[in-house]
Design an enzyme around this catalytic site. Sequence first.
Site, short mmCIF file in Angstrom:
data_model
loop_
_atom_site.label_atom_id
_atom_site.label_comp_id
_atom_site.label_asym_id
_atom_site.label_seq_id
_atom_site.Cartn_x
_atom_site.Cartn_y
_atom_site.Cartn_z
N ASP A 234 0.84 -1.21 0.00
CA ASP A 234 0.00 0.00 0.00
C ASP A 234 0.88 1.26 0.00
O ASP A 234 0.36 2.38 -0.07
CB ASP A 234 -1.01 -0.01 1.17
N ASP B 83 -1.13 -6.43 -0.60
CA ASP B 83 -1.26 -5.78 0.71
C ASP B 83 -2.72 -5.40 0.96
O ASP B 83 -3.34 -4.74 0.11
CB ASP B 83 -0.40 -4.51 0.69
N LYS C 143 -0.90 -9.66 2.72
CA LYS C 143 -0.22 -9.17 3.93
C LYS C 143 -1.17 -8.23 4.66
O LYS C 143 -1.94 -7.51 4.02
CB LYS C 143 1.06 -8.42 3.55
N GLU D 112 -1.26 -5.60 8.40
CA GLU D 112 -0.48 -5.00 9.49
C GLU D 112 -1.13 -5.28 10.83
O GLU D 112 -2.37 -5.24 10.94
CB GLU D 112 -0.38 -3.48 9.27
N GLU E 271 9.14 -3.98 10.56
CA GLU E 271 9.47 -2.66 9.99
C GLU E 271 9.99 -1.71 11.05
O GLU E 271 9.38 -1.52 12.11
CB GLU E 271 8.23 -2.05 9.30
#
Length: 285
Positions: free
Chosen positions: A46, A85, A115, A117, A184
């Site tokens: 993204d 994402d 994926k 978050e 990250e």
Amino acid sequence: MMKPVTATSIRRKKQKGHRITMLTAYDHLFAGLVDQAGIDMILVGDSVGMVVQGRSTTLGVTLDEMIYHTRCVTAQPRRCLVVGDLPFGSYQASVEQAVDSACQLMAQGGCGAVKLEGGEEFADRVAAIVRAGIPVMGHVGLTPQSIHRFGGYRLQGRTAESADEILRGALALEEAGAFAVVLEKVHSVVAARVTETLSIPTIGIGAGPQCDGQVLVLQDMLGIFEEFELRFVKRYASLAGVIRGAVGNYIEEVLDGRFPGPEHSYGVETTDPAPRTSEKTTEAQ
Ligand code: KIV
């Protein structure tokens, strides 16, 4: 012909002690070049919101936009694993929403994994998406979709509490069935601890050298995206300058009549810099 990369083969790489490579791509052209170079995974991130759409955060990217870019990347068969994402707002509301969004991204985007978050708080989404038959990559540490909670793009894992939260999150994702986890902007010592603890691979971005693999935004490492410089990005090329130089040369040559010359024209046999007459510029039939 090399075997296609799958979520299972990515997991196996850790068991064999092989490092894993990943880069972002958002379109067919760059995806082809990255795949031909031998990358293990392409992330249709993204980050497209900042790199391609020019937004200041990733928050405005929609599921339809992610499907579109993922489809551009998978338009041709790829050897690498393409990970799509899930954008902000496409999985936070409920487990049902998460499964529905992941199914849409995979079915319409053509990716081989998704994926999302978040750590412990979204482990139930990961488990449900995996149950639906979709491989999931987790993402902990700095999660840009929560930028307003973090209050900035700060290094994560600097306090014992933050380090524990990252480790607990990564473990929860592993338990939920994730095949890999992105770390990250995580302190290197914490990233090393997470990598040692998990049986699934960690993919670092700004998380030091001990992760099982590394990911970067393609336009950052190629030196095309110049809006800000990040300490953890290594520039392997400076393509922004190359592009500006080439475009500048084109402008100059069009303005002074050197382009198109005879070698780029049909039926022009002169090197006259500005052929204008109908005899000289007759289009070849
Ligand atoms: O969207 C993205 O490009 C990412 C990477 C930075 C891991 O999530």
